[in-house]
Motif scaffolding. Structure first.
Motif, PDB file in Angstrom:
ATOM      1  N   LEU B 203       0.806  -1.218   0.000  1.00 41.50           N
ATOM      2  CA  LEU B 203       0.000   0.000   0.000  1.00 41.50           C
ATOM      3  C   LEU B 203       0.842   1.273   0.000  1.00 41.50           C
ATOM      4  N   LEU B 204       2.128   1.148   0.328  1.00 44.91           N
ATOM      5  CA  LEU B 204       2.983   2.338   0.358  1.00 44.91           C
ATOM      6  C   LEU B 204       2.943   3.149  -0.936  1.00 44.91           C
ATOM      7  N   PRO B 205       3.044   2.476  -2.105  1.00 43.19           N
ATOM      8  CA  PRO B 205       2.980   3.250  -3.349  1.00 43.19           C
ATOM      9  C   PRO B 205       1.668   4.004  -3.529  1.00 43.19           C
ATOM     10  N   VAL B 206       0.653   3.658  -2.747  1.00 38.69           N
ATOM     11  CA  VAL B 206      -0.603   4.403  -2.823  1.00 38.69           C
ATOM     12  C   VAL B 206      -0.609   5.495  -1.761  1.00 38.69           C
ATOM     13  N   LEU B 207      -0.180   5.128  -0.552  1.00 39.41           N
ATOM     14  CA  LEU B 207      -0.266   6.076   0.556  1.00 39.41           C
ATOM     15  C   LEU B 207       0.670   7.274   0.393  1.00 39.41           C
ATOM     16  N   ILE B 208       1.891   7.033  -0.070  1.00 37.46           N
ATOM     17  CA  ILE B 208       2.842   8.149  -0.186  1.00 37.46           C
ATOM     18  C   ILE B 208       2.334   9.210  -1.166  1.00 37.46           C
ATOM     19  N   PRO B 209       1.956   8.816  -2.409  1.00 35.99           N
ATOM     20  CA  PRO B 209       1.427   9.853  -3.305  1.00 35.99           C
ATOM     21  C   PRO B 209       0.165  10.505  -2.754  1.00 35.99           C
ATOM     22  N   LEU B 210      -0.647   9.715  -2.028  1.00 33.64           N
ATOM     23  CA  LEU B 210      -1.885  10.264  -1.490  1.00 33.64           C
ATOM     24  C   LEU B 210      -1.576  11.340  -0.445  1.00 33.64           C
ATOM     25  N   PHE B 211      -0.603  11.064   0.412  1.00 32.76           N
ATOM     26  CA  PHE B 211      -0.201  12.059   1.411  1.00 32.76           C
ATOM     27  C   PHE B 211       0.369  13.284   0.725  1.00 32.76           C
ATOM     28  N   ALA B 212       1.263  13.037  -0.229  1.00 32.92           N
ATOM     29  CA  ALA B 212       1.896  14.159  -0.924  1.00 32.92           C
ATOM     30  C   ALA B 212       0.832  15.045  -1.540  1.00 32.92           C
ATOM     31  N   SER B 213      -0.159  14.422  -2.167  1.00 33.81           N
ATOM     32  CA  SER B 213      -1.150  15.250  -2.850  1.00 33.81           C
ATOM     33  C   SER B 213      -2.082  15.916  -1.842  1.00 33.81           C
ATOM     34  N   SER B 214      -2.321  15.273  -0.700  1.00 33.03           N
ATOM     35  CA  SER B 214      -3.159  15.920   0.314  1.00 33.03           C
ATOM     36  C   SER B 214      -2.487  17.174   0.843  1.00 33.03           C
ATOM     37  N   PHE B 215      -1.158  17.093   1.040  1.00 32.48           N
ATOM     38  CA  PHE B 215      -0.432  18.272   1.508  1.00 32.48           C
ATOM     39  C   PHE B 215      -0.488  19.390   0.470  1.00 32.48           C
ATOM     40  N   ARG B 216      -0.322  18.984  -0.788  1.00 28.67           N
ATOM     41  CA  ARG B 216      -0.382  19.976  -1.852  1.00 28.67           C
ATOM     42  C   ARG B 216      -1.754  20.640  -1.881  1.00 28.67           C
ATOM     43  N   ARG B 217      -2.785  19.796  -1.818  1.00 26.96           N
ATOM     44  CA  ARG B 217      -4.143  20.340  -1.809  1.00 26.96           C
ATOM     45  C   ARG B 217      -4.350  21.275  -0.627  1.00 26.96           C
ATOM     46  N   ALA B 218      -3.880  20.845   0.544  1.00 26.25           N
ATOM     47  CA  ALA B 218      -4.066  21.652   1.747  1.00 26.25           C
ATOM     48  C   ALA B 218      -3.405  23.011   1.572  1.00 26.25           C
ATOM     49  N   GLY B 219      -2.198  23.011   1.004  1.00 27.06           N
ATOM     50  CA  GLY B 219      -1.492  24.271   0.785  1.00 27.06           C
ATOM     51  C   GLY B 219      -2.249  25.178  -0.162  1.00 27.06           C
ATOM     52  N   GLU B 220      -2.705  24.577  -1.278  1.00 22.18           N
ATOM     53  CA  GLU B 220      -3.430  25.383  -2.269  1.00 22.18           C
ATOM     54  C   GLU B 220      -4.743  25.906  -1.703  1.00 22.18           C
ATOM     55  N   LEU B 221      -5.421  25.039  -0.945  1.00 25.93           N
ATOM     56  CA  LEU B 221      -6.702  25.458  -0.372  1.00 25.93           C
ATOM     57  C   LEU B 221      -6.490  26.601   0.613  1.00 25.93           C
ATOM     58  N   ALA B 222      -5.440  26.498   1.414  1.00 21.94           N
ATOM     59  CA  ALA B 222      -5.164  27.548   2.395  1.00 21.94           C
ATOM     60  C   ALA B 222      -4.936  28.885   1.695  1.00 21.94           C
ATOM     61  N   THR B 223      -4.151  28.856   0.595  1.00 17.58           N
ATOM     62  CA  THR B 223      -3.922  30.086  -0.161  1.00 17.58           C
ATOM     63  C   THR B 223      -5.243  30.619  -0.711  1.00 17.58           C
ATOM     64  N   ALA B 224      -6.037  29.706  -1.289  1.00 13.04           N
ATOM     65  CA  ALA B 224      -7.311  30.135  -1.874  1.00 13.04           C
ATOM     66  C   ALA B 224      -8.205  30.748  -0.794  1.00 13.04           C
ATOM     67  N   MET B 225      -8.213  30.156   0.398  1.00 13.35           N
ATOM     68  CA  MET B 225      -9.053  30.687   1.471  1.00 13.35           C
ATOM     69  C   MET B 225      -8.568  32.058   1.912  1.00 13.35           C
ATOM     70  N   GLU B 226      -7.256  32.224   1.973  1.00 10.85           N
ATOM     71  CA  GLU B 226      -6.708  33.533   2.339  1.00 10.85           C
ATOM     72  C   GLU B 226      -7.092  34.579   1.304  1.00 10.85           C
ATOM     73  N   CYS B 227      -7.049  34.164   0.025  1.00 10.72           N
ATOM     74  CA  CYS B 227      -7.433  35.086  -1.032  1.00 10.72           C
ATOM     75  C   CYS B 227      -8.903  35.455  -0.933  1.00 10.72           C
ATOM     76  N   ARG B 228      -9.671  34.612  -0.278  1.00 14.09           N
ATOM     77  CA  ARG B 228     -11.086  34.935  -0.105  1.00 14.09           C
ATOM     78  C   ARG B 228     -11.306  35.551   1.274  1.00 14.09           C
ATOM     79  N   CYS B 229     -10.248  36.146   1.771  1.00 10.59           N
ATOM     80  CA  CYS B 229     -10.308  36.939   2.999  1.00 10.59           C
ATOM     81  C   CYS B 229     -10.677  36.143   4.242  1.00 10.59           C
ATOM     82  N   TYR B 230     -10.361  34.873   4.274  1.00 10.08           N
ATOM     83  CA  TYR B 230     -10.663  34.102   5.471  1.00 10.08           C
ATOM     84  C   TYR B 230      -9.657  34.420   6.548  1.00 10.08           C
ATOM     85  N   ARG B 231     -10.126  34.724   7.740  1.00 14.08           N
ATOM     86  CA  ARG B 231      -9.211  34.884   8.878  1.00 14.08           C
ATOM     87  C   ARG B 231      -9.914  34.405  10.141  1.00 14.08           C
ATOM     88  N   GLY B 232     -10.247  33.139  10.152  1.00 10.72           N
ATOM     89  CA  GLY B 232     -10.943  32.568  11.303  1.00 10.72           C
ATOM     90  C   GLY B 232     -12.331  33.151  11.403  1.00 10.72           C
TER      91      GLY B 232
END
Lengths: 296, 275, 289
Positions: B203-232
């Motif tokens: 399962l490692l070949p599935v989990l590693i890319p999945l984690f990597a992409s989740s981090f990427r998504r999280a980063g992009e989403l955070a930027t997008a949320m900031e651009c939409r003026c989110y501050r808690g």
């Protein structure tokens, strides 16, 4: 003279290297002393190959990144000033909205209309007003019938239109599209492009469209080509696309018809005007030339 | 395809339970669970079963769906019931005896009541809450219900934001897992043979890319949320305002009446049919 | 000869649920040995489903998949072997990279095939060469590379299995012109060196026109058109009505014909168009001389 809407003055940007040290180490610059003015209500396409610095430019405009050097003015106000408060930063982000590349990674809520409401909610808009803005924004992008859907039921183009609605609901003056069409299929691409053009023409929103698709750039009133962190071409689509040779050296394609006409011209057929961008007119012109050869 | 699974088992509808305020439904569910566990006489059990059936009927959720919801727990229910039958010792003579195995009347009654109780709790809480409330309304209701706790610095808003984002991304990540698994299978990965260790390693070949992409998504989403003026939740308003309606009061009254019914039948009718 | 034949394939997703949908409905498609074959169709036409039929990731409800003359479902237990013969590169394959170094990642497929260490090393080297990956990059973590480089590592990972049929789903999606040229160059290099069959799934008419010998057009789970690239692009109307189109240059040549220029009607690259227009111009000149 009227103040330019957005003005960049000698803007440079480099990332800091990860290594800790007494002196901040900078990596090679991604943007080099960019000077640029963008008029209110214009539709500007920013072209460049991957890594040319075009996306960095976008992120500087709404202060996701901060220039290493130089100043950026919005409506004559220096937004890179040290005294900018957090509230000031959010004012800039409201005025300059951003739509990103991956449609999946910018929708927050599990229901379309809730997602569109996210921006105005963050701005503290009155509930009844949010409702009105959400309905209007969804109508503008043609997604009203999907307002109760969940994002994962939508196609890429539809998701991207929802993302656009989420920005419109914040009543921005300018929207930056950071390769927002790159991951879409031709149908999605067209849906999104038509929406972008309409926002610019009908709502007067200033549009900065970052892309490497030439046909999309044709729809703008101004095209800026960025290469290695510098502006290498800037003008109307017609002016820019007449520099076929230069476009090729910076790794960009020109439309096939332009390429054909350009090759003909460089073979010595001087009557060929390869700066014409309309397909029909090009065909008309070439047909005339072919027929007139007889008369010589 | 994995994509088809419904989240949180929500079934859209127009019943009175669908229309009720999510905050009220959370309160009702808690009251209901307490009342069911307070039932201790045959009469109060009958009241509980009847009430649960009424809830199920007004929710207009199909019987098939409700039975399907009980199925995963059927085994556990039967298992505990089985032990109850054999382990409960009664005062009267055993009904059945074979060697050390003795079955008493009390054991059987106990086992049956246990099944009834668990089945009721499951059915009742599903029709009041999970089947009739969209996950987003549920998180929203929870956030607002718990918002007084913000005063003691509990991150109620952050928690509900996390829930919302998790709900939003579960289908995306399931789809992505599916894609990555297929991509690795196309390179000859084998997920279905070998022992536990081999399979986990596969399962490692599935989990590693999945984690990597989740981090990427999280980063992009955070930027997008900031651009939409989110501050808690600083200065944040909400489009949908929750308001208690007459329906909610009505449901609350019914629930209180049911609770009272259970308590009263425990006290006054507890001896009507002796266990 | 056909390297891959799909006979009468029908497939329905989520059978017997409310989500039931027929993705493929009696598809007959043939992919010629040693050629670059294009598979085109708009989103939802069934392309992605069909691609997963080719290497046995999905099993057709009805119909046969014949790879190199053999029905792939003849021995369901050996379906894993089929994946080495028919290599599939998914859309955005860079998201499947997982090893510490690019080298190891490319070796994942060959390792699963049970090849010897030496053989694996050789395969990795030659695959990296096809896609133009520098040997210094091979020692790096795939997560350090640029998007275009990652894409090429992923592509090399499948090429290293040296499949007889190499299937690529939108290999150039999201890349800039330089990245596209690099990727297609690698694919072409592999196909020429090995003489193997390639199937490219794409939305870009310009790309398939430039790189494919034959085309199969899918619409609503059925084959709409198939034949050589030139033949297929003659059907501009059908293509447009199924949400596709023809390369801009093909459309342009039609516009010329409509204006009374007698040019050929099977032109689909700029190069051919240039040759044709030049011929016409010189012909006229010749007549006048």
């Amino acid at each position: 003279m009227e103040k330019p809407f957005i003005k960049l003055e000698d803007v440079s940007f480099s990332y800091e290297s990860g290594e800790e040290g007494p002196v901040k180490m900078l990596l090679p610059p991604i943007l080099k002393r960019i000077n640029l003015e963008i008029a209110r209500g214009s539709f500007v396409a920013i072209l460049g190959h991957n890594g040319s610095g075009k996306s960095t430019l976008a992120k500087l405009l709404n202060l996701i990144l901060f220039p290493t050097e130089g100043k950026i003015y919005l409506d004559g106000k220096d937004i890179t000033d040290e005294n900018m408060t957090e509230d000031d930063v959010y004012v800039v982000r409201r005025k300059i909205g951003m739509v990103f590349q991956n449609p999946d990674n910018q929708l927050v809520a599990t229901v379309v209309e809730e997602d569109v409401a996210f921006g105005p909610e963050n701005l503290g808009v009155e509930p009844a007003e949010i409702r009105r803005r959400v309905d209007r924004a969804l109508e503008t992008v043609g997604m009203s019938e999907f307002k109760k859907h969940s994002p994962h039921q939508l196609s890429g183009g539809q998701k991207q239109r929802v993302a656009i609605a989420g920005i419109i609901a914040m009543l921005p003056e300018c929207i930056v599209f950071d390769e927002s069409t790159a991951m879409l299929d031709p149908k999605g691409r067209k849906e999104v492009m038509d929406t972008i053009v309409r926002l610019n023409r009908e709502k007067g929103i200033t549009v900065l469209h970052i892309t490497h698709n030439m046909e999309e750039a044709f729809r703008a009133d101004r095209v800026i080509v960025i290469s290695d962190g510098e502006i290498s071409l800037d003008g109307t689509p017609r002016e820019v696309f007449s520099n076929v040779g230069k476009l090729r050296t910076v790794g960009l394609d020109v439309p096939q018809v332009t390429e054909l006409l350009y090759e003909l011209k460089s073979m010595g057929y001087d009557e060929v005007d390869y700066t014409e961008t309309d397909e029909e007119k090009c065909a008309e012109m070439l047909a005339e030339i072919i027929k007139s050869q007889k008369g010589r | 395809m994995l994509k088809d699974i419904t989240l949180g088992q929500f079934f859209p509808g127009k019943s009175i339970l669908h229309k009720a305020d999510p905050r009220m439904k959370i309160i009702l569910t808690l009251l209901y669970i307490v009342a069911v566990f307070m039932s201790s006489s045959i009469v109060s059990y009958i009241v509980t079963v009847a009430f649960t059936v009424i809830l199920a009927v007004i929710s207009r959720i199909s019987v098939r769906v409700i039975l399907k919801g009980l199925k995963p727990l059927l085994f556990i229910m039967l298992f505990t019931a089985f032990f109850n039958i054999f382990w409960t010792k009664g005062e009267s003579e055993p009904l059945f005896a074979y060697g050390i195995i003795k079955i008493y009347k009390e054991g059987i009654i106990f086992a049956v009541l246990m099944i009834v109780r668990v089945a009721c709790v499951l059915t009742g809480s599903s029709v009041i809450l999970t089947y009739t409330t969209s996950p987003i309304a549920l998180t929203d209701g929870l956030e607002r219900l718990l918002s007084p706790l913000k005063k003691i610095k509990l991150p109620v808003h952050e928690f509900s934001m996390m829930m919302t984002i998790a709900l939003r991304f579960i289908p995306t990540l399931i789809e992505e897992t599916d894609k990555i698994m297929n991509a690795q299978k196309a390179r000859g990965a084998d997920f279905s043979s070998g022992g536990l260790i081999k399979r986990t390693k596969a399962l490692l070949p599935v989990l590693i890319p999945l984690f990597a992409s989740s981090f990427r998504r999280a980063g992009e989403l955070a930027t997008a949320m900031e651009c939409r003026c989110y501050r808690g939740d600083k200065g944040r308003t909400r489009m949908t305002q929750l308001k208690y309606k007459p329906v909610d009061l009505l449901l609350l009254l019914i629930m209180v009446a049911y609770g009272a019914g259970v308590v009263l039948s425990n006290i006054y009718l507890g001896n009507l049919i002796v266990l | 000869m056909n390297a891959l034949e799909l006979k009468d394939i029908t497939y329905t997703y989520s059978k017997k649920t409310p989500f039931e949908s027929k993705a493929l409905d009696g598809v007959n498609a043939f992919f010629e040995q040693g050629k670059v074959n294009g598979l085109i169709g708009h989103t939802g036409s069934g392309k992605s489903t069909l691609v997963q039929m080719m290497n046995g990731l999905l099993k057709p409800d009805i119909g046969q998949v014949v790879l190199l003359g053999k029905d792939i479902w003849e021995e369901p237990k050996k379906i894993r072997q089929i994946r080495f013969q028919c290599g599939l590169v998914f859309q955005y394959p860079e998201y499947q990279l997982f090893e510490e170094t690019c080298e190891k990642d490319i070796a994942f497929g060959p390792k699963n095939m049970g090849l010897s260490e030496d053989e694996i090393r050789e395969r990795v080297r030659s695959a990296a060469e096809f896609v133009g990956l520098d040997s210094t990059l091979l020692k790096k973590s795939p997560f350090e590379l640029s998007g275009g480089q990652k894409r090429r590592v992923a592509l090399a990972g499948v090429m290293a299995m040296e499949p007889s049929v190499l299937v690529l789903d939108e290999p150039a999606a999201g890349l800039d012109p330089i990245g596209r040229t690099e990727i297609f160059g690698g694919i072409r290099g592999y196909q020429r060196a090995k003489g193997n069959t390639v199937i490219i799934v794409s939305h870009s008419m310009e790309d398939v026109a430039e790189y494919c010998d034959n085309l199969t057009v899918l619409k609503n789970g059925r084959v709409l058109l198939s034949g050589s690239t030139g033949e297929v692009f003659r059907h501009e109307k059908e293509l447009v009505s199924s949400g596709l189109g023809v390369p801009q240059i093909t459309r342009f040549m039609r516009l010329l014909r409509e204006r009374g220029v007698e040019c050929a009607d099977n032109i689909y690259t700029v190069e051919e168009a240039l040759r044709e227009v030049k011929r016409l111009l010189e012909e006229r000149r010749g007549e006048n001389a």
